[in-house]
Each structure stands twice: as structure tokens, then as C-alpha cells.
Design a protein around this motif. Sequence first.
Motif, mmCIF file in Angstrom:
data_model
loop_
_atom_site.group_PDB
_atom_site.id
_atom_site.type_symbol
_atom_site.label_atom_id
_atom_site.label_comp_id
_atom_site.label_asym_id
_atom_site.label_seq_id
_atom_site.Cartn_x
_atom_site.Cartn_y
_atom_site.Cartn_z
ATOM 1 N N GLY A 116 7.595 -7.461 12.104
ATOM 2 C CA GLY A 116 8.658 -6.555 12.506
ATOM 3 C C GLY A 116 10.002 -6.872 11.881
ATOM 4 N N GLN A 117 10.099 -8.016 11.219
ATOM 5 C CA GLN A 117 11.363 -8.403 10.598
ATOM 6 C C GLN A 117 11.382 -8.145 9.097
ATOM 7 N N THR A 118 10.295 -7.554 8.544
ATOM 8 C CA THR A 118 10.283 -7.297 7.106
ATOM 9 C C THR A 118 11.245 -6.174 6.757
ATOM 10 N N ASP A 119 11.792 -6.215 5.544
ATOM 11 C CA ASP A 119 12.768 -5.214 5.111
ATOM 12 C C ASP A 119 12.185 -3.810 5.159
ATOM 13 N N PHE A 120 10.905 -3.689 4.757
ATOM 14 C CA PHE A 120 10.284 -2.359 4.742
ATOM 15 C C PHE A 120 10.288 -1.738 6.132
ATOM 16 N N MET A 147 -2.905 4.011 9.906
ATOM 17 C CA MET A 147 -2.568 4.263 11.303
ATOM 18 C C MET A 147 -1.196 3.671 11.638
ATOM 19 N N PHE A 148 -0.945 2.471 11.154
ATOM 20 C CA PHE A 148 0.341 1.814 11.395
ATOM 21 C C PHE A 148 1.485 2.611 10.763
ATOM 22 N N ILE A 149 1.327 2.992 9.509
ATOM 23 C CA ILE A 149 2.389 3.728 8.819
ATOM 24 C C ILE A 149 2.620 5.077 9.475
ATOM 25 N N PHE A 205 2.473 1.329 1.045
ATOM 26 C CA PHE A 205 1.069 1.236 1.429
ATOM 27 C C PHE A 205 0.411 0.027 0.769
ATOM 28 N N GLU A 206 0.627 -0.115 -0.536
ATOM 29 C CA GLU A 206 -0.022 -1.191 -1.278
ATOM 30 C C GLU A 206 0.427 -2.556 -0.785
ATOM 31 N N LEU A 207 1.695 -2.666 -0.387
ATOM 32 C CA LEU A 207 2.209 -3.922 0.140
ATOM 33 C C LEU A 207 1.466 -4.322 1.408
ATOM 34 N N LEU A 208 1.282 -3.370 2.299
ATOM 35 C CA LEU A 208 0.575 -3.656 3.542
ATOM 36 C C LEU A 208 -0.915 -3.897 3.296
ATOM 37 N N SER A 238 -2.256 -5.167 0.676
ATOM 38 C CA SER A 238 -2.451 -6.475 0.053
ATOM 39 C C SER A 238 -2.474 -7.590 1.084
ATOM 40 N N ALA A 239 -1.773 -7.380 2.195
ATOM 41 C CA ALA A 239 -1.725 -8.398 3.243
ATOM 42 C C ALA A 239 -2.811 -8.209 4.291
ATOM 43 N N PHE A 240 -3.177 -6.955 4.572
ATOM 44 C CA PHE A 240 -4.053 -6.689 5.719
ATOM 45 C C PHE A 240 -5.390 -6.063 5.350
ATOM 46 N N GLY A 241 -5.680 -5.953 4.067
ATOM 47 C CA GLY A 241 -6.983 -5.487 3.640
ATOM 48 C C GLY A 241 -7.024 -4.021 3.278
#
Length: 283
Positions: free
Chosen positions: A40-44, A222-224, A240-243, A245-248
Motif C-alpha cells: 500500500g505504500q508503493t508509488d503506483f 481483480m486488484f487493479i 499490470f506488468e509490474l504487479l 512480475s511480483a505476484f505471478g
Amino acid sequence: MNGLVKAEFRKIFTTHLWWALLLPVAVLSFLAGWGGAALGQTDFVLEITEGQNLPTGLLTMSLSTNNVTVFAVLLGALAVTGEYRQKTVTTTFLTANPRGAVLGAKLIAYTNVALLYGLVNALCSSLGGLVGLGADGFGELPQWLMVGGAGLLSMVLWTLVGIGLGALVTNSVAAVLIILGYLLVFEGMASSALTQTPVSWLTDYLPGEAASGIVGNVSVPMFISDVAGAREPFVSKTAFELLHSAFGGSYGFPWWGSLLVFVGYAAVFVAGGWLATAKRDIL
């Protein structure tokens, strides 16, 4: 068949393997859920939110699932290779006929154990999320159930892959080295090598990428959608790609496509193990 399945459950719960691999699943899942508060603290996220509650528990459940499925595939592989190492497979095959029924009983029994692993993963990840995020960090109940259900599917399929691999290899050390070497080293190298090529789309069809997409391609969109709301169509592909890459998962690839690809891998390993078991000499 019922007797063979009961025998498999007896083998499972009278040895230490099932809970020895379940413990790290519980711990790592809890830590993934707890650590999700930092998202929740990420810039995005800060740029596109206006103080609403973030359903980061959906992402952290995806993260925990894709990190702990390695224990499911190890469970499946060691369940078979352990019998060859201890020579109990000889007695099993001499008293049970045909051999395929023995492997079928293992598939049934370990599918149930894999569901237990999936439930522990979902519950411990959620408990960690409650500690780190509070009760508002999970989105709606149907969303949580969808991500959790995708996690159960992934856990079961990885276990079936492990059983098939164990039946093919029969050696515990070789099976562990193959699993860890592929997941921790080879696939990452193959994915990186393909990324900047005209066939980069092939990465979605690698086993690890396909498996991670079963959950990641559910949780990330779903998150976005929840975070961006009406602005979702304007969220960049990079976000999308950033998330992913971290969450599959990967951008634009449907979760059911990942599921079908990985079901294919599981079917190939199980069929290969089945054939090898039927033709192998037992000492």
C-alpha cells in the motif's frame, strides 16, 4: 480400489513427510500475507488511490501460493521415490494388481493432501493479512474465494506433477535436484532469454509461468479493477506488468489459459509416470 486408497492414507499419516513439508507452507504463507501491508505504500498505488481500502490480500494470497507450491511438488515426488528408496514398492506391487491402480490410489490420496496444503496456505495467508492489513484488505468474499480456489487448483496440479515425476525418476535425490534446479534456476534463465525475442510469448507456456498464472491472472486484474475503478481502462500496461512480475501471471493472458496449459503438463507427467511404472522391473 478403496483398500488401496486407505493404504495410501495410512502411509501418508504414519510418516513425517506430509507435516514436515506443511510447516514451511504455513509459515511462508503467513509471512507473505503479513508483509503485504507494504504494498500500500508503493508509488503506483499511492498515485491512483484516494484513501480507499486496498484489497492487497488478494495479491498476497497469490504471492504465497506461487511461493509454496514447490512444497506440493516435492511432496508428490517424494511420496513415490520414497517407496523405491525404502523398497516398500516391491511389496505394494506384489500384493496389488494392476500397478496402475496403485498409482491411481496415490493420485487420489495425495490430491486430498494437496487440498489440505491449499487450505492451510489460504488460511495462513489470510491470517497474516489480518495482522498486517486488517479486515478491509481482502476485497469482497467472492473475490477471496476465487483467488483461494485458484490456489487450490495450483496446489493440486503441482502435486500431480510431482507424483508423475517421482514415478519417472524413482530416485529421491534426483527428483529434488530436478525440481529445485528447474524452478529456481532453469526456468528463470529460459524466461529471461525469451523476454527480448520475437517469441517472448512462449514464456506463458513454461510450466512455472503457467502455474503462477492460474492465481496471478485472477488476482492482479481483480486488484487493479478494485483500486482503479472507473479509471481501469487508463491503467498502463506497465502497471499490470509490474504487479504480475511480483505476484505471478502475465499481462493479457487469461487465468483459464494458464490453467489449461498447466493441466496439460500435469497430464503428461502423470501419463509418463503411469507408463514407466507399468513397464519397470521391480526388485
